[in-house]
Design an enzyme around this catalytic site. Structure first.
Site, PDB file in Angstrom:
ATOM      1  N   GLU A  77       0.172  -4.553  11.573  1.00  0.00           N
ATOM      2  CA  GLU A  77       0.873  -4.131  10.364  1.00  0.00           C
ATOM      3  C   GLU A  77       2.340  -4.545  10.465  1.00  0.00           C
ATOM      4  O   GLU A  77       2.964  -4.930   9.475  1.00  0.00           O
ATOM      5  CB  GLU A  77       0.755  -2.621  10.200  1.00  0.00           C
TER       6      GLU A  77
ATOM      7  N   HIS B 270       4.991   0.168  -0.705  1.00  0.00           N
ATOM      8  CA  HIS B 270       5.753  -0.629   0.247  1.00  0.00           C
ATOM      9  C   HIS B 270       4.816  -1.702   0.779  1.00  0.00           C
ATOM     10  O   HIS B 270       3.603  -1.602   0.632  1.00  0.00           O
ATOM     11  CB  HIS B 270       6.322   0.233   1.388  1.00  0.00           C
TER      12      HIS B 270
ATOM     13  N   HIS C  30       3.718  -4.979   3.743  1.00  0.00           N
ATOM     14  CA  HIS C  30       3.705  -5.456   5.122  1.00  0.00           C
ATOM     15  C   HIS C  30       3.308  -6.920   5.151  1.00  0.00           C
ATOM     16  O   HIS C  30       2.602  -7.411   4.270  1.00  0.00           O
ATOM     17  CB  HIS C  30       2.692  -4.670   5.961  1.00  0.00           C
TER      18      HIS C  30
ATOM     19  N   CYS D 247       6.051   5.674   4.299  1.00  0.00           N
ATOM     20  CA  CYS D 247       4.778   5.059   3.887  1.00  0.00           C
ATOM     21  C   CYS D 247       4.172   5.761   2.676  1.00  0.00           C
ATOM     22  O   CYS D 247       3.228   5.251   2.085  1.00  0.00           O
ATOM     23  CB  CYS D 247       3.788   5.060   5.051  1.00  0.00           C
TER      24      CYS D 247
ATOM     25  N   HIS E 104       0.849  -1.194   0.000  1.00  0.00           N
ATOM     26  CA  HIS E 104       0.000   0.000   0.000  1.00  0.00           C
ATOM     27  C   HIS E 104       0.880   1.238   0.000  1.00  0.00           C
ATOM     28  O   HIS E 104       2.105   1.161   0.103  1.00  0.00           O
ATOM     29  CB  HIS E 104      -0.979   0.002   1.182  1.00  0.00           C
TER      30      HIS E 104
ATOM     31  N   ASP F 281      -4.512 -10.710   0.013  1.00  0.00           N
ATOM     32  CA  ASP F 281      -3.179 -11.309   0.025  1.00  0.00           C
ATOM     33  C   ASP F 281      -2.459 -11.102  -1.303  1.00  0.00           C
ATOM     34  O   ASP F 281      -3.002 -11.372  -2.375  1.00  0.00           O
ATOM     35  CB  ASP F 281      -3.283 -12.807   0.333  1.00  0.00           C
ATOM     36  N   HIS F 282      -1.240 -10.597  -1.196  1.00  0.00           N
ATOM     37  CA  HIS F 282      -0.395 -10.298  -2.349  1.00  0.00           C
ATOM     38  C   HIS F 282      -1.062  -9.325  -3.321  1.00  0.00           C
ATOM     39  O   HIS F 282      -0.935  -9.438  -4.530  1.00  0.00           O
ATOM     40  CB  HIS F 282       0.060 -11.576  -3.052  1.00  0.00           C
TER      41      HIS F 282
END
Length: 138
Positions: free
Chosen positions: A127, A39, A41, A33, A14, A79-80
């Site tokens: 996070e 980037h 997490h 961020c 995100h 996810d991903h």
């Protein structure tokens, strides 16, 4: 009252960026961020429900059913993925952990009655190992 929790894991990218602000202001407020190239997490999601054990099973909730529900309606959706670009329920929102936890709550509030009479108690979203939010509903 018994509280039962299930933990799931997902990875997502995100960027925190307010389009009303200059790039400089975004970097000032959001730091790394606000990275132009995103980037990521390694998120951990913990969902807690509460209720009384069923007299026939002894369960407040069938944890396999809860896991399946979480995977279908949440982790497979994020996810991903890029939370800013690829996740319809995050469209038009800042992709903060806070907003993500609220969105997860809304999904679970809608889907949970299909598998249990237990009530949603808390959505906890990590996070990082040191940064997490908890949401208990509106």
């Amino acid at each position: 009252m018994i509280y039962v929790s299930r933990q799931e894991h997902f990875n997502a990218a995100h960027k925190l960026h307010n389009p009303k602000w200059s790039d400089e202001r975004n970097r000032e407020v959001f730091g790394p961020c606000a990275n132009t190239n995103w980037h990521g997490h390694n998120y951990d999601l913990i969902v807690t429900v509460k209720g009384q054990p069923d007299p026939e099973t002894g369960f407040v909730v069938d944890l396999k059913a809860l896991s399946d529900l979480l995977r279908e309606h949440i982790t497979e959706q994020v996810d991903h993925k890029n939370l800013n670009l690829d996740v319809p329920f995050m469209a038009g929102q800042m992709a903060s952990t806070e907003n993500l936890a609220i969105a997860f709550w809304q999904i679970l509030e809608r889907e949970l009655p299909a598998i249990t009479q237990a009530q949603l108690h808390c959505v906890k979203l990590y996070e990082t190992p040191r940064n997490f939010v908890e949401y208990y509903g509106a």
